[in-house]
Design a protein around this motif. Structure first.
Motif, short mmCIF file in Angstrom:
data_model
loop_
_atom_site.label_atom_id
_atom_site.label_comp_id
_atom_site.label_asym_id
_atom_site.label_seq_id
_atom_site.Cartn_x
_atom_site.Cartn_y
_atom_site.Cartn_z
N TRP A 8 -15.10 -9.41 -3.05
CA TRP A 8 -14.74 -10.75 -3.51
C TRP A 8 -13.27 -11.03 -3.22
O TRP A 8 -12.91 -12.11 -2.77
CB TRP A 8 -15.01 -10.86 -5.02
CG TRP A 8 -14.85 -12.27 -5.54
CD1 TRP A 8 -15.80 -13.22 -5.64
CD2 TRP A 8 -13.64 -12.87 -5.99
NE1 TRP A 8 -15.27 -14.39 -6.14
CE2 TRP A 8 -13.93 -14.20 -6.37
CE3 TRP A 8 -12.32 -12.42 -6.13
CZ2 TRP A 8 -12.99 -15.06 -6.87
CZ3 TRP A 8 -11.37 -13.29 -6.63
CH2 TRP A 8 -11.71 -14.59 -6.99
N VAL A 9 -12.40 -10.07 -3.50
CA VAL A 9 -10.97 -10.26 -3.28
C VAL A 9 -10.68 -10.42 -1.79
O VAL A 9 -9.87 -11.26 -1.39
CB VAL A 9 -10.17 -9.07 -3.85
CG1 VAL A 9 -8.70 -9.20 -3.52
CG2 VAL A 9 -10.35 -9.02 -5.36
N THR A 10 -11.35 -9.64 -0.94
CA THR A 10 -11.15 -9.77 0.51
C THR A 10 -11.53 -11.17 0.96
O THR A 10 -10.81 -11.81 1.74
CB THR A 10 -12.00 -8.73 1.26
OG1 THR A 10 -11.65 -7.44 0.80
CG2 THR A 10 -11.77 -8.82 2.75
N VAL A 33 -5.55 -11.37 6.74
CA VAL A 33 -5.35 -10.05 6.16
C VAL A 33 -6.55 -9.20 6.54
O VAL A 33 -7.69 -9.66 6.52
CB VAL A 33 -5.20 -10.10 4.63
CG1 VAL A 33 -3.90 -10.72 4.24
CG2 VAL A 33 -6.36 -10.83 3.98
N ASN A 34 -6.30 -7.95 6.90
CA ASN A 34 -7.42 -7.08 7.22
C ASN A 34 -7.91 -6.38 5.95
O ASN A 34 -7.35 -6.57 4.86
CB ASN A 34 -7.03 -6.07 8.31
CG ASN A 34 -5.87 -5.17 7.91
OD1 ASN A 34 -5.74 -4.78 6.75
ND2 ASN A 34 -5.02 -4.84 8.87
N ARG A 35 -8.94 -5.57 6.10
CA ARG A 35 -9.54 -4.95 4.93
C ARG A 35 -8.57 -4.03 4.21
O ARG A 35 -8.51 -3.99 2.98
CB ARG A 35 -10.80 -4.17 5.34
CG ARG A 35 -11.52 -3.55 4.15
CD ARG A 35 -12.84 -2.91 4.56
NE ARG A 35 -13.49 -2.31 3.40
CZ ARG A 35 -14.25 -2.98 2.53
NH1 ARG A 35 -14.42 -4.28 2.69
NH2 ARG A 35 -14.81 -2.36 1.49
N ASP A 36 -7.76 -3.29 4.98
CA ASP A 36 -6.79 -2.39 4.36
C ASP A 36 -5.77 -3.15 3.53
O ASP A 36 -5.43 -2.74 2.41
CB ASP A 36 -6.07 -1.57 5.43
CG ASP A 36 -6.97 -0.52 6.07
OD1 ASP A 36 -8.01 -0.19 5.47
OD2 ASP A 36 -6.64 -0.05 7.17
N GLN A 37 -5.28 -4.28 4.07
CA GLN A 37 -4.31 -5.08 3.34
C GLN A 37 -4.93 -5.69 2.09
O GLN A 37 -4.32 -5.70 1.02
CB GLN A 37 -3.76 -6.17 4.26
CG GLN A 37 -2.91 -5.61 5.39
CD GLN A 37 -2.72 -6.59 6.53
OE1 GLN A 37 -3.38 -7.62 6.59
NE2 GLN A 37 -1.80 -6.27 7.43
N ALA A 38 -6.17 -6.17 2.22
CA ALA A 38 -6.86 -6.75 1.06
C ALA A 38 -7.05 -5.72 -0.03
O ALA A 38 -6.86 -6.01 -1.22
CB ALA A 38 -8.21 -7.30 1.50
N PRO A 358 6.06 -1.28 1.07
CA PRO A 358 5.98 -0.35 2.21
C PRO A 358 4.55 -0.06 2.63
O PRO A 358 4.30 0.20 3.82
CB PRO A 358 6.67 0.91 1.68
CG PRO A 358 6.60 0.81 0.20
CD PRO A 358 6.69 -0.64 -0.11
N GLU A 359 3.60 -0.12 1.70
CA GLU A 359 2.22 0.14 2.06
C GLU A 359 1.69 -0.96 2.99
O GLU A 359 1.00 -0.68 3.98
CB GLU A 359 1.36 0.25 0.80
CG GLU A 359 1.64 1.52 0.00
CD GLU A 359 0.92 1.58 -1.33
OE1 GLU A 359 0.20 0.61 -1.64
OE2 GLU A 359 1.08 2.57 -2.06
N ILE A 360 2.02 -2.21 2.70
CA ILE A 360 1.62 -3.29 3.61
C ILE A 360 2.39 -3.18 4.92
O ILE A 360 1.81 -3.38 6.01
CB ILE A 360 1.87 -4.67 2.96
CG1 ILE A 360 0.89 -4.89 1.79
CG2 ILE A 360 1.69 -5.78 3.99
CD1 ILE A 360 1.08 -6.22 1.10
N MET A 361 3.67 -2.83 4.85
CA MET A 361 4.45 -2.71 6.07
C MET A 361 3.84 -1.68 7.01
O MET A 361 3.80 -1.88 8.24
CB MET A 361 5.89 -2.32 5.72
CG MET A 361 6.85 -2.35 6.90
SD MET A 361 7.13 -4.02 7.54
CE MET A 361 8.42 -3.71 8.74
N ASN A 362 3.33 -0.61 6.48
CA ASN A 362 2.69 0.42 7.30
C ASN A 362 1.47 -0.12 8.03
O ASN A 362 1.16 0.33 9.13
CB ASN A 362 2.32 1.64 6.46
CG ASN A 362 3.49 2.57 6.22
OD1 ASN A 362 4.32 2.79 7.09
ND2 ASN A 362 3.56 3.14 5.03
#
Length: 365
Positions: A8-10, A33-38, A358-362
């Motif tokens: 749902w959030v994705t 946004v991709n799945r990892d970012q979501a 930093p997690e999104i930056m990666n």
């Protein structure tokens, strides 16, 4: 709190991609946004209190996408908040460093000059401190003046009553510099706040006037200021971890350490300006002036980080009683992440914001 499905959030975040645009011209850009970012955004926001709001800008190869979420009725809801205003806390310091660089480029001062000659009062024991030491946290000044380090100090608005006279009295009568002065970078709100004050003395203008004329107008940062009344209609109210509204902070004479209010749109414009080396004052702030270790150096207020993948990041976090923020920039790849929130830096939930950046930056790198 209600647990929300990642699917749902994705879906919600994909729907928010209509907010994507160039930070300068409003032109829409492609990408979602991709799945990892979501998943990252979901994990960091699912436990926030109702009323919590996060504004995110993701910059990839010089193109900006804006994403906003808020918690309402224990549910994550997308929101169009790239022009909503937050306190950015210590991210202010990179703007103070930029003002310093501008003064150097214009030959008004040299980085190695001592500030003493511009003060109308002496520092205790004849101590000398340079502009470069203030900007790299190597001045030996403590994190805050002794009066702001009391366990009895209220943190609701701690800097409010520390004005120019209090600053002069402290530096003249109570100042004690670290034995590591010039040899170790020890983070100091006092130091960068003092830097902003001295630049105002030299320029014969207030810190706000310097920001507006030398940075905000130059880079079209139309919703950025230190004057809360100027943006009060767009201001997101700060919260503590329980969701209770808290007071905004008044930084008084130490405004240069943490007094700016801004938006992800404006900070994206500032970030994009870093990708153009013709902006000489910005380029100067990114130079490594003090080496902390093999992976970390100090620019003019920026922390310069070499990552495990050998990328070079400019990094600064910020926080006040009702807000937490973070910015990371890679000028070589033209990537960046900016996160503003109304989550108190004094609570445990602030780590959700500082970890997310930093997690999104990666994922961009």
């Amino acid at each position: 709190m209600k647990k929300l499905s990642l699917l749902w959030v994705t879906t919600m975040l994909y729907a928010a991609c209509g907010q994507e645009k160039s930070a300068y011209d409003g032109q829409k850009v492609h990408g979602k946004v991709n799945r990892d970012q979501a998943q990252l955004i979901y994990e960091k926001s699912k436990d926030l209190p109702n009323g919590a709001e996060i504004a995110i800008a993701m910059i990839r190869n010089g193109k900006v996408g804006y994403y906003g979420i808020t918690r309402e009725n224990d549910t994550i809801v997308s929101t169009n908040n790239f022009r909503r205003v937050f306190e950015i806390g210590s991210i202010t310091k990179i703007f103070t460093g930029t003002l310093l660089a501008d003064f150097v480029i214009e030959d008004k001062i040299n980085l190695e000059d001592n500030i003493n000659q511009y003060l109308d009062f002496p520092l205790k024991n004849g101590s000398e401190v340079s502009f470069l030491q203030l900007a790299t946290h190597t001045s030996g000044l403590p994190r805050v003046p002794i009066s702001l380090n009391s366990p009895d100090l209220s943190l609701e608005n701690p800097y409010k009553d520390f004005g120019e006279e209090e600053l002069k009295a402290y530096l003249s009568n109570d100042l004690e510099l670290s034995e590591h002065k010039g040899e170790k970078s020890e983070y100091s709100n006092l130091g960068v706040g003092l830097l902003g004050y001295v630049l105002g003395v030299i320029g014969n203008r207030t810190y706000e006037e310097l920001l507006q004329t030398e940075i905000f107008q130059r880079y079209e940062m139309i919703n950025s200021t230190t004057n809360r009344q100027e943006i009060i209609n767009g201001l997101v109210l700060g919260l503590d971890d329980t969701g209770k509204t808290v007071l905004n902070w008044d930084m008084s004479v130490l405004m240069g350490a943490g007094g700016i209010l801004s938006t992800t749109e404006d900070l994206s414009r500032f970030t994009l300006a870093h990708f153009n080396n013709r902006n000489k004052e910005l380029k100067l702030t990114r130079q490594p002036f003090f080496k902390i270790d093999d992976k970390v150096s100090m620019g003019l207020a920026w922390a310069i980080i070499t990552t495990e993948k050998e990328n070079q990041w400019l990094w600064h976090n910020g926080g006040t009683g009702g807000y937490t923020s973070s910015i990371i920039v890679n000028t070589r790849a033209k990537n960046g992440v900016i996160i503003l929130s109304n989550i108190s830096a004094l609570g445990k939930l602030s780590a959700n914001i500082t970890d997310l950046c930093p997690e999104i930056m990666n994922t961009l790198e």
